[in-house]
Design a protein around this motif. Structure first.
Motif, short mmCIF file in Angstrom:
data_model
loop_
_atom_site.label_atom_id
_atom_site.label_comp_id
_atom_site.label_asym_id
_atom_site.label_seq_id
_atom_site.Cartn_x
_atom_site.Cartn_y
_atom_site.Cartn_z
N GLY A 247 3.18 133.49 26.26
CA GLY A 247 3.19 134.86 26.75
C GLY A 247 2.24 135.09 27.93
O GLY A 247 2.10 136.21 28.41
N VAL A 248 1.56 134.02 28.37
CA VAL A 248 0.62 134.14 29.49
C VAL A 248 1.27 133.50 30.72
O VAL A 248 1.85 132.42 30.63
N GLY A 249 1.17 134.18 31.86
CA GLY A 249 1.80 133.69 33.08
C GLY A 249 1.21 132.34 33.52
O GLY A 249 0.05 132.05 33.23
N MET A 250 2.01 131.57 34.22
CA MET A 250 1.59 130.24 34.68
C MET A 250 0.26 130.27 35.44
O MET A 250 -0.56 129.38 35.29
N GLY A 251 0.06 131.31 36.25
CA GLY A 251 -1.14 131.37 37.07
C GLY A 251 -2.38 131.81 36.31
O GLY A 251 -3.48 131.83 36.86
N GLU A 252 -2.21 132.19 35.03
CA GLU A 252 -3.34 132.77 34.29
C GLU A 252 -3.85 131.87 33.16
O GLU A 252 -4.59 132.33 32.29
N THR A 253 -3.44 130.61 33.19
CA THR A 253 -3.79 129.74 32.06
C THR A 253 -5.10 128.97 32.28
O THR A 253 -5.59 128.36 31.34
N ASP A 254 -5.66 129.04 33.49
CA ASP A 254 -6.84 128.22 33.79
C ASP A 254 -8.02 128.47 32.85
O ASP A 254 -8.68 127.53 32.42
N ASN A 255 -8.27 129.75 32.53
CA ASN A 255 -9.39 130.07 31.64
C ASN A 255 -9.19 129.48 30.25
O ASN A 255 -10.14 129.04 29.60
N ILE A 256 -7.94 129.49 29.81
CA ILE A 256 -7.64 128.97 28.47
C ILE A 256 -7.80 127.44 28.47
O ILE A 256 -8.40 126.87 27.55
N ILE A 257 -7.31 126.81 29.52
CA ILE A 257 -7.46 125.35 29.63
C ILE A 257 -8.95 124.98 29.65
O ILE A 257 -9.39 124.07 28.95
N ALA A 258 -9.73 125.73 30.43
CA ALA A 258 -11.17 125.45 30.53
C ALA A 258 -11.85 125.63 29.17
O ALA A 258 -12.73 124.86 28.79
#
Ligand SMILES: Nc1ncnc2c1ncn2[C@@H]1O[C@H](COP(=O)(O)OP(=O)(O)OP(=O)(O)O)[C@@H](O)[C@H]1O
Ligand SMILES: [Mg+2]
Length: 255
Positions: free
Chosen positions: A182-193
């Protein structure tokens, strides 16, 4: 290398449907394992079996050397396995920090009399909870939202909060069911980090994901499921190049 989780011949039937079919795999302590597969492949059912919310039809789950098959979810949680759900399960009306406090209750022992009588145990646990809430808020980088109702913060931050709630119990193994769903492709960086920081702390992670970019940047190993059966396992690039995986995933599995 220590094997933290071992799944042996794990099988779950729903009526005539075999949702998880004789699945075997090991997870080494400190690693990130990705579970991939098309919709309905049995990924969430696998997590439900490991976390104890449903029991297997056959097969076994071992955690830290103990056979935890058939244990109740709270016993499994106390043993050190925490999880997030595919649909984010937060108390949306309640502030972010209260969601974290609730996540911590599982570990505290104070009963009603401790609270009424302000026993030393209750005082100590209250201080511990406060310290842990502050630690997790910082770790998940959610400090700015401390007092905001959980349902009012951005979707991506809600996903981090759900992970934060799971971290309140100091797990050794964290099961994440589509942490970027449910999170856009461009907004996943924080979750990955965040998942990277969790690994750096030595916590073992099993993550169900569809976003291949995320899997390729995080996972040490991949387990691929299709119709409940494990069709491939191993090094991320090798699994992605596996013809059976490409066919099951309709070619989506391209890094
Ligand atoms: N409680 C249940 N009762 C009956 N059938 C179920 C139940 N839970 C899951 N199933 C079925 O088991 C199969 C596997 O479902 P599961 O939710 O594990 O798939 P999944 O790999 O997580 O899929 P998705 O990527 O869509 O989340 C599906 O056919 C699903 O309909
Ligand atoms: Mg699922």
């Amino acid at each position: 290398m220590t094997t933290l989780l071992r799944v042996e011949g794990l099988t779950r039937l729903f009526g005539g449907l075999v949702a998880v079919n004789k699945v075997d795999f090991d997870v080494e302590e400190g690693k990130i394992i990705a579970i991939i597969g098309p919709n309905g492949a049995g990924k969430s059912t696998l997590f439900n079996l490991i976390g104890g919310t449903i029991s297997p039809s056959s097969g076994k789950v071992f955690f830290a050397g103990n056979d935890i098959t058939g244990w109740k979810p709270y016993s499994i949680a106390r043993a050190g396995i925490a999880r997030t759900f595919q649909t984010t399960a937060l108390f949306e009306e309640l502030p972010v920090y209260v969601n974290l406090v609730i996540g911590h209750r599982m570990r505290t022992r104070s009963g009603l009399w401790d609270v009424i009588l302000h026993t030393p145990r209750q005082k100590r646990e209250k201080n511990e909870t406060t310290a842990k809430v502050l630690e997790v808020l910082e770790f998940t980088e959610l400090g700015e939202y401390i007092n905001a109702p959980a349902g009012s913060i951005p979707q991506e931050a809600q996903k981090r909060l759900a992970i934060g709630v799971a971290l309140m119990g100091n797990p050794r193994l964290l099961l994440l069911d589509e942490p970027t769903g449910g999170v856009g492709m461009g907004e996943t960086d924080n979750i990955i980090a965040l998942i990277d920081r969790i690994r750096a702390k030595g916590v073992t992670v099993c993550v169900i994901e569809h976003k291949m970019r995320m899997i390729m940047s995080l996972a040490d190993r991949i387990v691929a499921l299709n119709f409940g059966v494990k069709i491939a396992e191993g090094d991320p690039q090798r699994v992605c190049d596996d013809p059976a995986v490409i066919e099951a995933y309709l070619g989506e599995c391209i890094a």
